[in-house]
Design a protein around this motif. Sequence first.
Motif, short mmCIF file in Angstrom:
data_model
loop_
_atom_site.label_atom_id
_atom_site.label_comp_id
_atom_site.label_asym_id
_atom_site.label_seq_id
_atom_site.Cartn_x
_atom_site.Cartn_y
_atom_site.Cartn_z
N GLY A 186 -6.09 6.95 3.85
CA GLY A 186 -6.63 5.59 3.83
C GLY A 186 -5.84 4.68 2.90
O GLY A 186 -5.90 3.45 3.03
N ASP A 235 0.85 -1.19 0.00
CA ASP A 235 0.00 0.00 0.00
C ASP A 235 0.90 1.25 0.00
O ASP A 235 2.08 1.16 0.29
CB ASP A 235 -0.84 -0.06 1.29
CG ASP A 235 -1.87 1.04 1.40
OD1 ASP A 235 -2.15 1.72 0.39
OD2 ASP A 235 -2.42 1.22 2.51
N TYR A 262 -6.06 -8.97 8.07
CA TYR A 262 -5.07 -8.19 7.33
C TYR A 262 -3.91 -7.96 8.27
O TYR A 262 -4.09 -7.36 9.33
CB TYR A 262 -5.74 -6.89 6.92
CG TYR A 262 -4.92 -5.73 6.41
CD1 TYR A 262 -3.82 -5.22 7.10
CD2 TYR A 262 -5.30 -5.05 5.27
CE1 TYR A 262 -3.12 -4.13 6.65
CE2 TYR A 262 -4.62 -3.94 4.81
CZ TYR A 262 -3.53 -3.49 5.51
OH TYR A 262 -2.85 -2.39 5.07
N ARG A 304 -10.38 -7.14 8.11
CA ARG A 304 -11.11 -7.00 6.84
C ARG A 304 -10.11 -6.99 5.69
O ARG A 304 -8.90 -6.95 5.92
CB ARG A 304 -11.84 -5.65 6.88
CG ARG A 304 -10.84 -4.56 7.29
CD ARG A 304 -11.38 -3.18 7.31
NE ARG A 304 -10.38 -2.26 7.84
CZ ARG A 304 -9.32 -1.82 7.20
NH1 ARG A 304 -9.12 -2.16 5.94
NH2 ARG A 304 -8.45 -1.01 7.77
N ASN A 331 -5.77 -5.61 10.73
CA ASN A 331 -7.10 -5.10 10.41
C ASN A 331 -8.03 -6.30 10.25
O ASN A 331 -7.60 -7.38 9.87
CB ASN A 331 -7.08 -4.27 9.13
CG ASN A 331 -6.33 -2.97 9.32
OD1 ASN A 331 -6.41 -2.35 10.38
ND2 ASN A 331 -5.58 -2.55 8.32
N GLU A 336 0.25 -3.48 12.27
CA GLU A 336 -1.15 -3.48 12.71
C GLU A 336 -1.85 -4.71 12.15
O GLU A 336 -1.41 -5.29 11.16
CB GLU A 336 -1.88 -2.23 12.21
CG GLU A 336 -1.95 -2.18 10.68
CD GLU A 336 -2.92 -1.16 10.12
OE1 GLU A 336 -3.74 -0.61 10.87
OE2 GLU A 336 -2.86 -0.92 8.90
N LYS A 372 0.57 4.69 1.90
CA LYS A 372 -0.33 5.35 2.84
C LYS A 372 -0.21 6.87 2.84
O LYS A 372 -1.16 7.56 3.16
CB LYS A 372 -0.07 4.83 4.26
CG LYS A 372 -0.46 3.35 4.39
CD LYS A 372 -1.01 3.02 5.75
CE LYS A 372 -1.67 1.65 5.77
NZ LYS A 372 -0.73 0.54 5.92
N GLY A 414 -8.00 -5.09 2.92
CA GLY A 414 -7.47 -3.73 2.85
C GLY A 414 -8.11 -2.97 1.70
O GLY A 414 -8.59 -3.56 0.73
N ASP A 415 -8.07 -1.67 1.81
CA ASP A 415 -8.54 -0.80 0.74
C ASP A 415 -7.44 0.24 0.53
O ASP A 415 -7.22 1.05 1.44
CB ASP A 415 -9.86 -0.14 1.16
CG ASP A 415 -10.48 0.68 0.05
OD1 ASP A 415 -9.77 1.03 -0.91
OD2 ASP A 415 -11.68 0.98 0.14
N PRO A 416 -6.67 0.21 -0.51
CA PRO A 416 -6.90 -0.40 -1.83
C PRO A 416 -6.24 -1.76 -2.07
O PRO A 416 -6.20 -2.19 -3.24
CB PRO A 416 -6.29 0.63 -2.78
CG PRO A 416 -5.11 1.15 -2.02
CD PRO A 416 -5.51 1.14 -0.57
N GLU A 417 -5.76 -2.46 -1.05
CA GLU A 417 -5.12 -3.76 -1.33
C GLU A 417 -6.08 -4.72 -2.03
O GLU A 417 -5.67 -5.48 -2.91
CB GLU A 417 -4.61 -4.39 -0.05
CG GLU A 417 -3.36 -3.72 0.53
CD GLU A 417 -3.69 -2.65 1.54
OE1 GLU A 417 -4.80 -2.05 1.46
OE2 GLU A 417 -2.86 -2.39 2.42
N1 GLY Z 1 -4.93 0.27 3.04
C1 GLY Z 1 -4.93 0.25 4.43
C2 GLY Z 1 -6.13 -0.31 5.04
O1 GLY Z 1 -7.00 -0.84 4.39
O2 GLY Z 1 -6.22 -0.25 6.24
#
Ligand code: GLY
Length: 422
Positions: free
Chosen positions: A226, A212, A269, A287, A285, A283, A214, A289-292
């Motif tokens: 994001g 990503d 994630y 869910r 997450n 970290e 960031k 990732g966005d934009p992964e």
């Molecule tokens: N691209 C980082 C996230 O989805 O948290």
Amino acid sequence: MKVLVIGNGGREDALCRTIAKSSKVKELFCLPGNGGTAKFAVNVAKNPLDVDEVCAFVAEKAIDLTVIGPEGPLAVGLSDALRAQGCKVFAPSKAAAEIESSKELAKKIMLKYNIPTADYQAFSKADEAKAYIKDRSCPIVIKADGLAAGKGVIVAETKEQANAAISDMLENKAFGIAGSRVVIEEFLAGEEVSILAFIDGEKIVPMVSAQDHKRIFDGDKGPNTGGMGAYSPAPVYTQEIAARVEKEILQPIAKALVAEGRYYQGVIYAGLMITADGPKVVEFNARFGDPEAQAVLPRLDSDLVDIMQAVLDGTLQEQDIKWNEDASVCVVMVSGGYPGSYEKGKLISGTRLAEEEGAVVYHAGTDLRYGEYFTAGGRVLGVCALGKTIAEAVEAAYKAVEKIEFDGQYYRKDIAYRALNR
Ligand code: GLY
Ligand code: AMP
């Protein structure tokens, strides 16, 4: 099957497109969706954080599978409420999703189960936090404990910046309640990589790697966003690193979550830093990732709905998940001013031309009105292309980006630069 996707970002557009390809799906809904999801799903104008409203919709339509994209609905217990009424949900419970919604909890679990991560301390009082950083070295990382849309992390280069960030979060409540406790962390030097994995309790199967971007500006300068773009695979993620990550991070976190009574189903994630001492967790997450997701999902050759069902049926490990060898690059186009304030309602032109170039244009902050797309958020579009190499995919993605225009548009010109510079 009737499938419902919850969310309205680029990730949810990618999920809708991928799910719509499954021969098992007869009807697809997206709640609330955006201008892009409207092509593949019926958008449902409801609030994804209103648990009762979503539960009623799922019951009324007899939805067979609900897929939750963003972290917000997880943190208010949407998956638990849907499961309680007997619905199938591809997403972790609220308790499992706390691995993202409380950075302090994530840190405690990593410490307890020996999962490599940066040293840290958590504080609610500004004077104690400031006293702690006095004899720490810079850079140092200050994080809001709760959810802050990827913007609640300050990498402070100096003590003055660190003190200002502490004051901002704990005294001025810059992130509201999410910042009423802060985690202060050792700075990890290295290259980042995002590993998304399908997970069902102790069973965990990683997807292909992604990286990503960031920060808002080229060369990774400026404030965190994001996510301004992503590509897959990330060359830093060698087979050797991948083997270590599975053994030292992915399998241990899956086991730890079960042991802690936080049985996890869905996608987890892992945001990793590949340091000189090996991979460490930045970290988790709860869910995609966005934009992964926009970079990773186009490389999936298997049926995503089959995999989701296998996660829920306890047969994840029997799935033969196939990925293609293509490289994929996603460039995010944002509204001028993002991640600060920005204007909305700008006419977007050229998305069709961009797709004629062979790219896929994922919609994030867009509205479809009278057959035209208008900007409706900070991150507006994710323009993705595949290629035999990262260089080919980069070229194709930017060629498509050049076809698109909206007032105040901004995008990074250097997506995938780390891979290209190798
Ligand atoms: N691209 C980082 C996230 O989805 O948290
Ligand atoms: P997070 O929301 O925790 O992923 O943090 C956002 C971004 O801040 C990460 O993707 C990193 O680029 C950076 N960051 C967070 N924690 C650290 C750390 N301990 N060392 C270096 N960079 C960090």
